[in-house]
Design a protein around this motif. Structure first.
Motif, PDB file in Angstrom:
ATOM      1  N   UNK B 180       0.827  -1.207   0.000  1.00 32.33           N
ATOM      2  CA  UNK B 180       0.000   0.000   0.000  1.00 32.33           C
ATOM      3  C   UNK B 180       0.860   1.255   0.000  1.00 32.33           C
ATOM      4  N   UNK B 183       3.622   0.847  -3.603  1.00 34.93           N
ATOM      5  CA  UNK B 183       3.167   0.669  -4.974  1.00 34.93           C
ATOM      6  C   UNK B 183       1.823   1.313  -5.275  1.00 34.93           C
ATOM      7  N   UNK B 184       1.169   1.815  -4.261  1.00 36.61           N
ATOM      8  CA  UNK B 184      -0.191   2.270  -4.514  1.00 36.61           C
ATOM      9  C   UNK B 184      -0.281   3.771  -4.723  1.00 36.61           C
ATOM     10  N   UNK B 185      -1.112   4.117  -5.707  1.00 39.75           N
ATOM     11  CA  UNK B 185      -1.528   5.510  -5.822  1.00 39.75           C
ATOM     12  C   UNK B 185      -2.839   5.563  -5.059  1.00 39.75           C
ATOM     13  N   UNK B 186      -2.800   6.098  -3.853  1.00 42.11           N
ATOM     14  CA  UNK B 186      -3.990   6.035  -2.992  1.00 42.11           C
ATOM     15  C   UNK B 186      -5.037   7.074  -3.393  1.00 42.11           C
TER      16      UNK B 186
END
Lengths: 164, 189
Positions: B180, B183-186
Protein backbone atom coordinates in the motif's frame (compact mmCIF):
# COMPACT_ATOMS: atom_id res chain seq x y z
CA UNK A 1 -9.88 2.86 0.81
CA UNK A 2 -9.24 1.79 -2.76
CA UNK A 3 -5.69 1.31 -3.94
CA UNK A 4 -4.26 1.30 -7.43
CA UNK A 5 -1.31 -1.07 -7.16
CA UNK A 6 1.05 -0.19 -9.99
CA UNK A 7 3.60 -2.66 -11.33
CA UNK A 8 6.75 -1.09 -12.77
CA UNK A 9 9.45 -2.38 -15.10
CA UNK A 10 12.67 -0.94 -16.40
CA UNK A 11 12.14 1.12 -19.55
CA UNK A 12 12.25 -1.36 -22.46
CA UNK A 13 14.99 0.38 -24.46
CA UNK A 14 17.22 0.83 -21.43
CA UNK A 15 16.66 -2.78 -20.36
CA UNK A 16 17.64 -4.00 -23.83
CA UNK A 17 20.79 -1.85 -23.79
CA UNK A 18 21.78 -3.14 -20.35
CA UNK A 19 21.20 -6.77 -21.33
CA UNK A 20 23.21 -6.37 -24.51
CA UNK A 21 26.08 -4.77 -22.62
CA UNK A 22 26.10 -7.50 -19.97
CA UNK A 23 26.00 -10.20 -22.64
CA UNK A 24 28.95 -8.64 -24.45
CA UNK A 25 30.98 -8.51 -21.23
CA UNK A 26 30.06 -12.10 -20.45
CA UNK A 27 31.29 -13.27 -23.86
CA UNK A 28 34.50 -11.24 -23.79
CA UNK A 29 35.48 -12.44 -20.32
CA UNK A 30 34.17 -16.00 -20.74
CA UNK A 31 32.58 -15.40 -17.34
CA UNK A 32 30.68 -18.02 -15.47
CA UNK A 33 28.35 -15.28 -14.40
CA UNK A 34 27.90 -11.52 -14.84
CA UNK A 35 25.34 -9.77 -12.64
CA UNK A 36 24.18 -6.17 -12.69
CA UNK A 37 22.36 -5.18 -9.52
CA UNK A 38 21.50 -2.09 -7.54
CA UNK A 39 23.16 -1.53 -4.18
CA UNK A 40 20.12 -2.95 -2.38
CA UNK A 41 20.55 -6.28 -4.16
CA UNK A 42 17.75 -5.98 -6.73
CA UNK A 43 18.86 -7.77 -9.86
CA UNK A 44 18.75 -5.77 -13.10
CA UNK A 45 20.47 -8.03 -15.65
CA UNK A 46 22.33 -11.31 -15.64
CA UNK A 47 24.29 -13.41 -18.14
CA UNK A 48 27.01 -16.06 -18.20
CA UNK A 49 27.96 -19.49 -19.45
CA UNK A 50 25.18 -21.00 -17.40
CA UNK A 51 22.76 -18.24 -16.39
CA UNK A 52 21.21 -19.28 -13.07
CA UNK A 53 17.53 -19.70 -12.48
CA UNK A 54 15.88 -16.42 -11.53
CA UNK A 55 15.91 -17.06 -7.84
CA UNK A 56 19.60 -17.95 -7.73
CA UNK A 57 20.37 -14.72 -9.58
CA UNK A 58 18.41 -12.87 -6.89
CA UNK A 59 20.38 -14.59 -4.13
CA UNK A 60 23.68 -13.77 -5.82
CA UNK A 61 22.63 -10.15 -6.34
CA UNK A 62 21.78 -9.89 -2.64
CA UNK A 63 25.09 -11.37 -1.62
CA UNK A 64 27.06 -9.16 -4.02
CA UNK A 65 25.42 -6.06 -2.61
CA UNK A 66 25.93 -7.35 0.94
CA UNK A 67 29.60 -8.18 0.47
CA UNK A 68 30.36 -4.91 -1.30
CA UNK A 69 28.35 -2.90 1.23
CA UNK A 70 30.24 -4.54 4.10
CA UNK A 71 33.56 -3.65 2.45
CA UNK A 72 32.42 -0.04 2.01
CA UNK A 73 31.54 0.13 5.71
CA UNK A 74 34.99 -1.27 6.56
CA UNK A 75 36.53 1.48 4.44
CA UNK A 76 34.51 4.12 6.27
CA UNK A 77 35.67 2.85 9.67
CA UNK A 78 39.27 3.14 8.47
CA UNK A 79 38.59 6.56 6.88
CA UNK A 80 39.56 5.26 3.46
CA UNK A 81 38.29 6.73 0.23
CA UNK A 82 35.28 5.30 -1.54
CA UNK A 83 35.66 1.72 -2.66
CA UNK A 84 35.51 1.14 -6.42
CA UNK A 85 36.50 -2.48 -6.88
CA UNK A 86 36.35 -5.48 -4.60
CA UNK A 87 38.10 -8.65 -5.66
CA UNK A 88 38.42 -11.99 -3.97
CA UNK A 89 39.80 -15.32 -4.98
CA UNK A 90 38.92 -18.89 -4.20
CA UNK A 91 40.49 -22.14 -5.31
CA UNK A 92 38.38 -22.42 -8.45
CA UNK A 93 36.96 -18.98 -9.03
CA UNK A 94 37.76 -15.26 -8.94
CA UNK A 95 35.12 -12.67 -8.18
CA UNK A 96 35.30 -9.01 -9.10
CA UNK A 97 32.68 -6.50 -7.98
CA UNK A 98 32.79 -3.02 -9.47
CA UNK A 99 30.75 -0.03 -8.33
CA UNK A 100 28.90 1.95 -10.97
CA UNK A 101 27.88 5.29 -9.48
CA UNK A 102 25.54 6.37 -8.16
CA UNK A 103 24.07 3.11 -6.84
CA UNK A 104 24.73 0.11 -9.03
CA UNK A 105 27.12 -2.85 -8.86
CA UNK A 106 28.57 -5.14 -11.47
CA UNK A 107 29.64 -8.60 -10.30
CA UNK A 108 31.76 -10.87 -12.49
CA UNK A 109 32.59 -14.47 -11.58
CA UNK A 110 35.35 -16.09 -13.64
CA UNK A 111 37.07 -19.45 -13.54
CA UNK A 112 40.54 -19.65 -12.03
CA UNK A 113 43.18 -19.27 -14.72
CA UNK A 114 41.36 -16.55 -16.65
CA UNK A 115 43.53 -13.44 -16.97
CA UNK A 116 42.50 -11.01 -14.23
CA UNK A 117 44.16 -8.06 -15.94
CA UNK A 118 42.26 -8.57 -19.17
CA UNK A 119 39.04 -9.20 -17.30
CA UNK A 120 39.44 -5.98 -15.35
CA UNK A 121 40.10 -4.08 -18.57
CA UNK A 122 36.89 -5.43 -20.12
CA UNK A 123 35.01 -4.61 -16.93
CA UNK A 124 36.32 -1.05 -17.05
CA UNK A 125 35.11 -0.63 -20.63
CA UNK A 126 31.70 -2.12 -19.79
CA UNK A 127 31.39 0.07 -16.73
CA UNK A 128 31.66 3.18 -18.90
CA UNK A 129 28.97 1.89 -21.24
CA UNK A 130 26.69 0.76 -18.40
CA UNK A 131 27.20 4.04 -16.61
CA UNK A 132 25.92 5.93 -19.67
CA UNK A 133 22.85 3.68 -19.87
CA UNK A 134 22.14 3.79 -16.15
CA UNK A 135 22.20 7.57 -16.15
CA UNK A 136 18.82 7.32 -17.92
CA UNK A 137 17.56 4.45 -15.74
CA UNK A 138 13.84 4.76 -15.19
CA UNK A 139 10.91 2.57 -14.26
CA UNK A 140 7.72 2.72 -16.24
CA UNK A 141 4.26 1.52 -15.17
CA UNK A 142 3.15 -1.64 -16.99
CA UNK A 143 0.12 -2.90 -15.10
CA UNK A 144 -2.40 -1.57 -12.59
CA UNK A 145 -4.42 -3.60 -10.11
CA UNK A 146 -7.42 -1.87 -8.59
CA UNK A 147 -8.13 -3.34 -5.18
CA UNK A 148 -9.27 -2.03 -1.82
CA UNK A 149 -7.10 -2.47 1.26
CA UNK A 150 -9.50 -4.91 2.94
CA UNK A 151 -9.72 -7.17 -0.12
CA UNK A 152 -5.94 -7.07 -0.49
CA UNK A 153 -5.52 -8.26 3.10
CA UNK A 154 -8.11 -11.01 2.62
CA UNK A 155 -6.44 -12.13 -0.60
CA UNK A 156 -3.02 -12.22 1.09
CA UNK A 157 -4.45 -14.19 4.00
CA UNK A 158 -5.97 -16.68 1.55
CA UNK A 159 -2.67 -17.11 -0.30
CA UNK A 160 -0.47 -17.28 2.78
CA UNK A 161 -2.93 -19.30 4.74
CA UNK A 162 -3.17 -21.85 1.97
CA UNK A 163 -6.81 -21.11 1.24
CA UNK A 164 -7.01 -20.39 -2.48
CA UNK B 1 6.43 -6.21 -8.16
CA UNK B 2 9.33 -6.68 -5.80
CA UNK B 3 9.46 -6.06 -2.09
CA UNK B 4 12.36 -6.20 0.33
CA UNK B 5 11.10 -6.94 3.83
CA UNK B 6 13.52 -6.85 6.76
CA UNK B 7 12.91 -8.21 10.25
CA UNK B 8 14.81 -6.22 12.88
CA UNK B 9 14.91 -6.36 16.63
CA UNK B 10 17.19 -6.94 19.59
CA UNK B 11 19.55 -9.85 19.89
CA UNK B 12 17.68 -13.12 20.56
CA UNK B 13 14.25 -11.49 20.07
CA UNK B 14 13.28 -14.22 17.59
CA UNK B 15 13.98 -12.70 14.16
CA UNK B 16 15.67 -15.79 12.74
CA UNK B 17 13.04 -18.03 14.31
CA UNK B 18 10.34 -16.01 12.53
CA UNK B 19 12.14 -16.36 9.20
CA UNK B 20 12.79 -20.09 9.59
CA UNK B 21 9.23 -20.87 10.66
CA UNK B 22 7.80 -18.67 7.90
CA UNK B 23 10.05 -20.32 5.32
CA UNK B 24 8.79 -23.77 6.35
CA UNK B 25 5.16 -22.65 6.22
CA UNK B 26 5.48 -21.05 2.79
CA UNK B 27 7.58 -23.89 1.42
CA UNK B 28 4.80 -26.31 2.31
CA UNK B 29 2.53 -24.21 0.08
CA UNK B 30 5.06 -24.00 -2.78
CA UNK B 31 5.40 -20.27 -2.30
CA UNK B 32 9.20 -20.12 -1.90
CA UNK B 33 11.96 -20.09 -4.50
CA UNK B 34 15.15 -21.88 -3.58
CA UNK B 35 16.48 -22.51 -0.11
CA UNK B 36 16.80 -20.47 3.05
CA UNK B 37 20.23 -18.82 3.09
CA UNK B 38 21.48 -18.45 6.63
CA UNK B 39 24.84 -17.03 7.63
CA UNK B 40 25.37 -18.01 11.22
CA UNK B 41 28.21 -18.36 13.69
CA UNK B 42 29.04 -21.71 15.31
CA UNK B 43 26.76 -20.68 18.19
CA UNK B 44 23.78 -20.42 15.79
CA UNK B 45 23.78 -16.63 16.01
CA UNK B 46 23.10 -14.65 12.84
CA UNK B 47 26.37 -13.25 11.53
CA UNK B 48 25.13 -11.39 8.47
CA UNK B 49 21.58 -12.25 7.53
CA UNK B 50 18.99 -14.92 6.89
CA UNK B 51 17.34 -14.66 3.51
CA UNK B 52 14.73 -16.35 1.39
CA UNK B 53 12.55 -15.49 -1.58
CA UNK B 54 8.85 -15.99 -1.85
CA UNK B 55 6.64 -15.52 -4.88
CA UNK B 56 2.90 -15.20 -5.08
CA UNK B 57 0.25 -14.16 -7.55
CA UNK B 58 -2.21 -11.47 -6.55
CA UNK B 59 -5.00 -11.07 -9.08
CA UNK B 60 -2.63 -11.65 -12.01
CA UNK B 61 0.27 -9.59 -10.68
CA UNK B 62 3.40 -11.46 -9.69
CA UNK B 63 4.77 -10.39 -6.33
CA UNK B 64 8.36 -11.33 -5.41
CA UNK B 65 9.23 -10.77 -1.77
CA UNK B 66 12.77 -10.96 -0.45
CA UNK B 67 12.58 -11.70 3.27
CA UNK B 68 15.65 -10.88 5.36
CA UNK B 69 16.78 -10.44 8.95
CA UNK B 70 19.39 -8.18 10.40
CA UNK B 71 21.97 -9.60 12.82
CA UNK B 72 20.87 -8.62 16.32
CA UNK B 73 24.19 -8.40 18.13
CA UNK B 74 25.21 -4.78 18.76
CA UNK B 75 28.75 -5.25 17.48
CA UNK B 76 27.34 -5.98 14.01
CA UNK B 77 26.03 -2.45 13.54
CA UNK B 78 27.84 -1.97 10.19
CA UNK B 79 26.21 -5.03 8.69
CA UNK B 80 22.77 -3.85 9.75
CA UNK B 81 23.39 -0.67 7.78
CA UNK B 82 24.10 -2.70 4.66
CA UNK B 83 20.97 -4.83 4.97
CA UNK B 84 18.68 -1.85 5.58
CA UNK B 85 19.44 -0.35 2.15
CA UNK B 86 16.26 0.54 0.28
CA UNK B 87 14.03 -1.56 2.47
CA UNK B 88 10.33 -1.56 1.50
CA UNK B 89 8.91 -2.75 4.80
CA UNK B 90 10.07 -3.54 8.32
CA UNK B 91 8.93 -5.96 10.98
CA UNK B 92 10.01 -4.88 14.45
CA UNK B 93 10.32 -8.09 16.49
CA UNK B 94 10.00 -7.07 20.13
CA UNK B 95 11.06 -9.44 22.91
CA UNK B 96 8.21 -9.38 25.46
CA UNK B 97 10.61 -10.42 28.26
CA UNK B 98 10.56 -7.55 30.78
CA UNK B 99 14.31 -7.96 31.25
CA UNK B 100 14.83 -7.15 27.55
CA UNK B 101 13.05 -3.81 27.67
CA UNK B 102 16.25 -1.78 27.37
CA UNK B 103 17.60 -3.97 24.56
CA UNK B 104 14.37 -3.42 22.61
CA UNK B 105 14.63 0.32 23.14
CA UNK B 106 18.29 0.47 22.08
CA UNK B 107 17.66 -1.38 18.83
CA UNK B 108 14.77 0.92 17.98
CA UNK B 109 16.99 3.95 18.55
CA UNK B 110 19.87 2.44 16.61
CA UNK B 111 17.68 1.49 13.65
CA UNK B 112 16.33 5.02 13.45
CA UNK B 113 19.92 6.29 13.38
CA UNK B 114 21.01 3.78 10.72
CA UNK B 115 18.16 4.80 8.43
CA UNK B 116 18.73 8.50 9.09
CA UNK B 117 22.31 8.09 7.83
CA UNK B 118 20.80 6.88 4.58
CA UNK B 119 18.39 9.81 4.45
CA UNK B 120 15.38 7.72 5.46
CA UNK B 121 13.03 8.21 8.36
CA UNK B 122 12.15 5.06 10.30
CA UNK B 123 8.88 6.65 11.30
CA UNK B 124 7.78 7.09 7.69
CA UNK B 125 8.51 3.52 6.62
CA UNK B 126 5.88 0.76 6.51
CA UNK B 127 6.25 -1.15 9.78
CA UNK B 128 4.44 -3.94 11.59
CA UNK B 129 5.30 -4.63 15.23
CA UNK B 130 5.39 -8.17 16.53
CA UNK B 131 5.35 -8.79 20.30
CA UNK B 132 7.09 -12.14 20.49
CA UNK B 133 7.56 -14.63 23.33
CA UNK B 134 4.07 -14.03 24.74
CA UNK B 135 4.38 -17.33 26.62
CA UNK B 136 7.04 -16.02 28.99
CA UNK B 137 5.88 -15.73 32.63
CA UNK B 138 7.47 -12.29 32.95
CA UNK B 139 6.18 -10.94 29.63
CA UNK B 140 5.34 -7.23 29.69
CA UNK B 141 1.69 -6.35 29.18
CA UNK B 142 0.57 -5.39 25.69
CA UNK B 143 -0.35 -1.90 26.90
CA UNK B 144 3.15 -1.38 28.26
CA UNK B 145 4.72 -2.68 25.05
CA UNK B 146 2.45 -0.55 22.88
CA UNK B 147 3.34 2.63 24.74
CA UNK B 148 7.08 1.94 24.53
CA UNK B 149 7.66 0.18 21.21
CA UNK B 150 5.01 1.24 18.77
CA UNK B 151 5.72 4.91 18.09
CA UNK B 152 4.11 4.48 14.66
CA UNK B 153 0.77 3.42 16.14
CA UNK B 154 0.85 0.72 13.48
CA UNK B 155 -0.70 -2.74 13.51
CA UNK B 156 0.78 -5.22 15.97
CA UNK B 157 0.72 -9.00 16.26
CA UNK B 158 1.08 -11.16 19.37
CA UNK B 159 3.36 -14.11 18.71
CA UNK B 160 5.08 -17.18 19.99
CA UNK B 161 7.31 -17.68 16.98
CA UNK B 162 8.79 -20.96 18.21
CA UNK B 163 5.28 -22.42 18.02
CA UNK B 164 4.42 -20.66 14.77
CA UNK B 165 1.84 -18.40 16.41
CA UNK B 166 1.58 -14.98 14.80
CA UNK B 167 4.30 -15.66 12.23
CA UNK B 168 2.12 -15.88 9.14
CA UNK B 169 -0.14 -13.06 10.31
CA UNK B 170 2.85 -10.74 10.81
CA UNK B 171 4.11 -11.44 7.30
CA UNK B 172 0.70 -10.95 5.73
CA UNK B 173 0.31 -7.58 7.45
CA UNK B 174 3.72 -6.27 6.44
CA UNK B 175 3.25 -7.29 2.80
CA UNK B 176 -0.10 -5.51 2.72
CA UNK B 177 1.31 -2.42 4.44
CA UNK B 178 4.41 -2.27 2.25
CA UNK B 179 2.41 -2.75 -0.96
CA UNK B 180 0.00 0.00 0.00
CA UNK B 181 2.84 2.39 0.81
CA UNK B 182 5.27 1.55 -1.98
CA UNK B 183 3.17 0.67 -4.97
CA UNK B 184 -0.19 2.27 -4.51
CA UNK B 185 -1.53 5.51 -5.82
CA UNK B 186 -3.99 6.04 -2.99
CA UNK B 187 -7.33 7.65 -3.36
CA UNK B 188 -10.25 7.63 -0.98
CA UNK B 189 -13.61 6.81 -2.40
Amino acid sequence: MELDLVEYEIDRDIAAGLSSSIKKLSQRTQAELVVLTDDAGRIIAVDGKKPPEDFKGEFIASLISGVFGAAVEMGKILSLEDLEILQYESRNMDVIIRAIPPRFLLGVLIKKGTSLGTTRLFIKESTEELSRLLRNFKLVPVKVLKIDAKTLEERLNQILGGRK
Amino acid sequence: MKLKIVYFGSSLAGKSTNIKVLYKMLKAQNLVKGELVSMQTDEQRTLFMDLFLTQMDIEGIQLDVKVMTTPGQFRLHSLRKVIMKDVDGLVFVVDSDSERERANFLVLRETAAVLKERGEDLFNLPVVVQYNKRDLPNAMSVDELESRFNPWGTEYVLAIATQGQGVRETFSKIVKTALAKRYAKNHDN
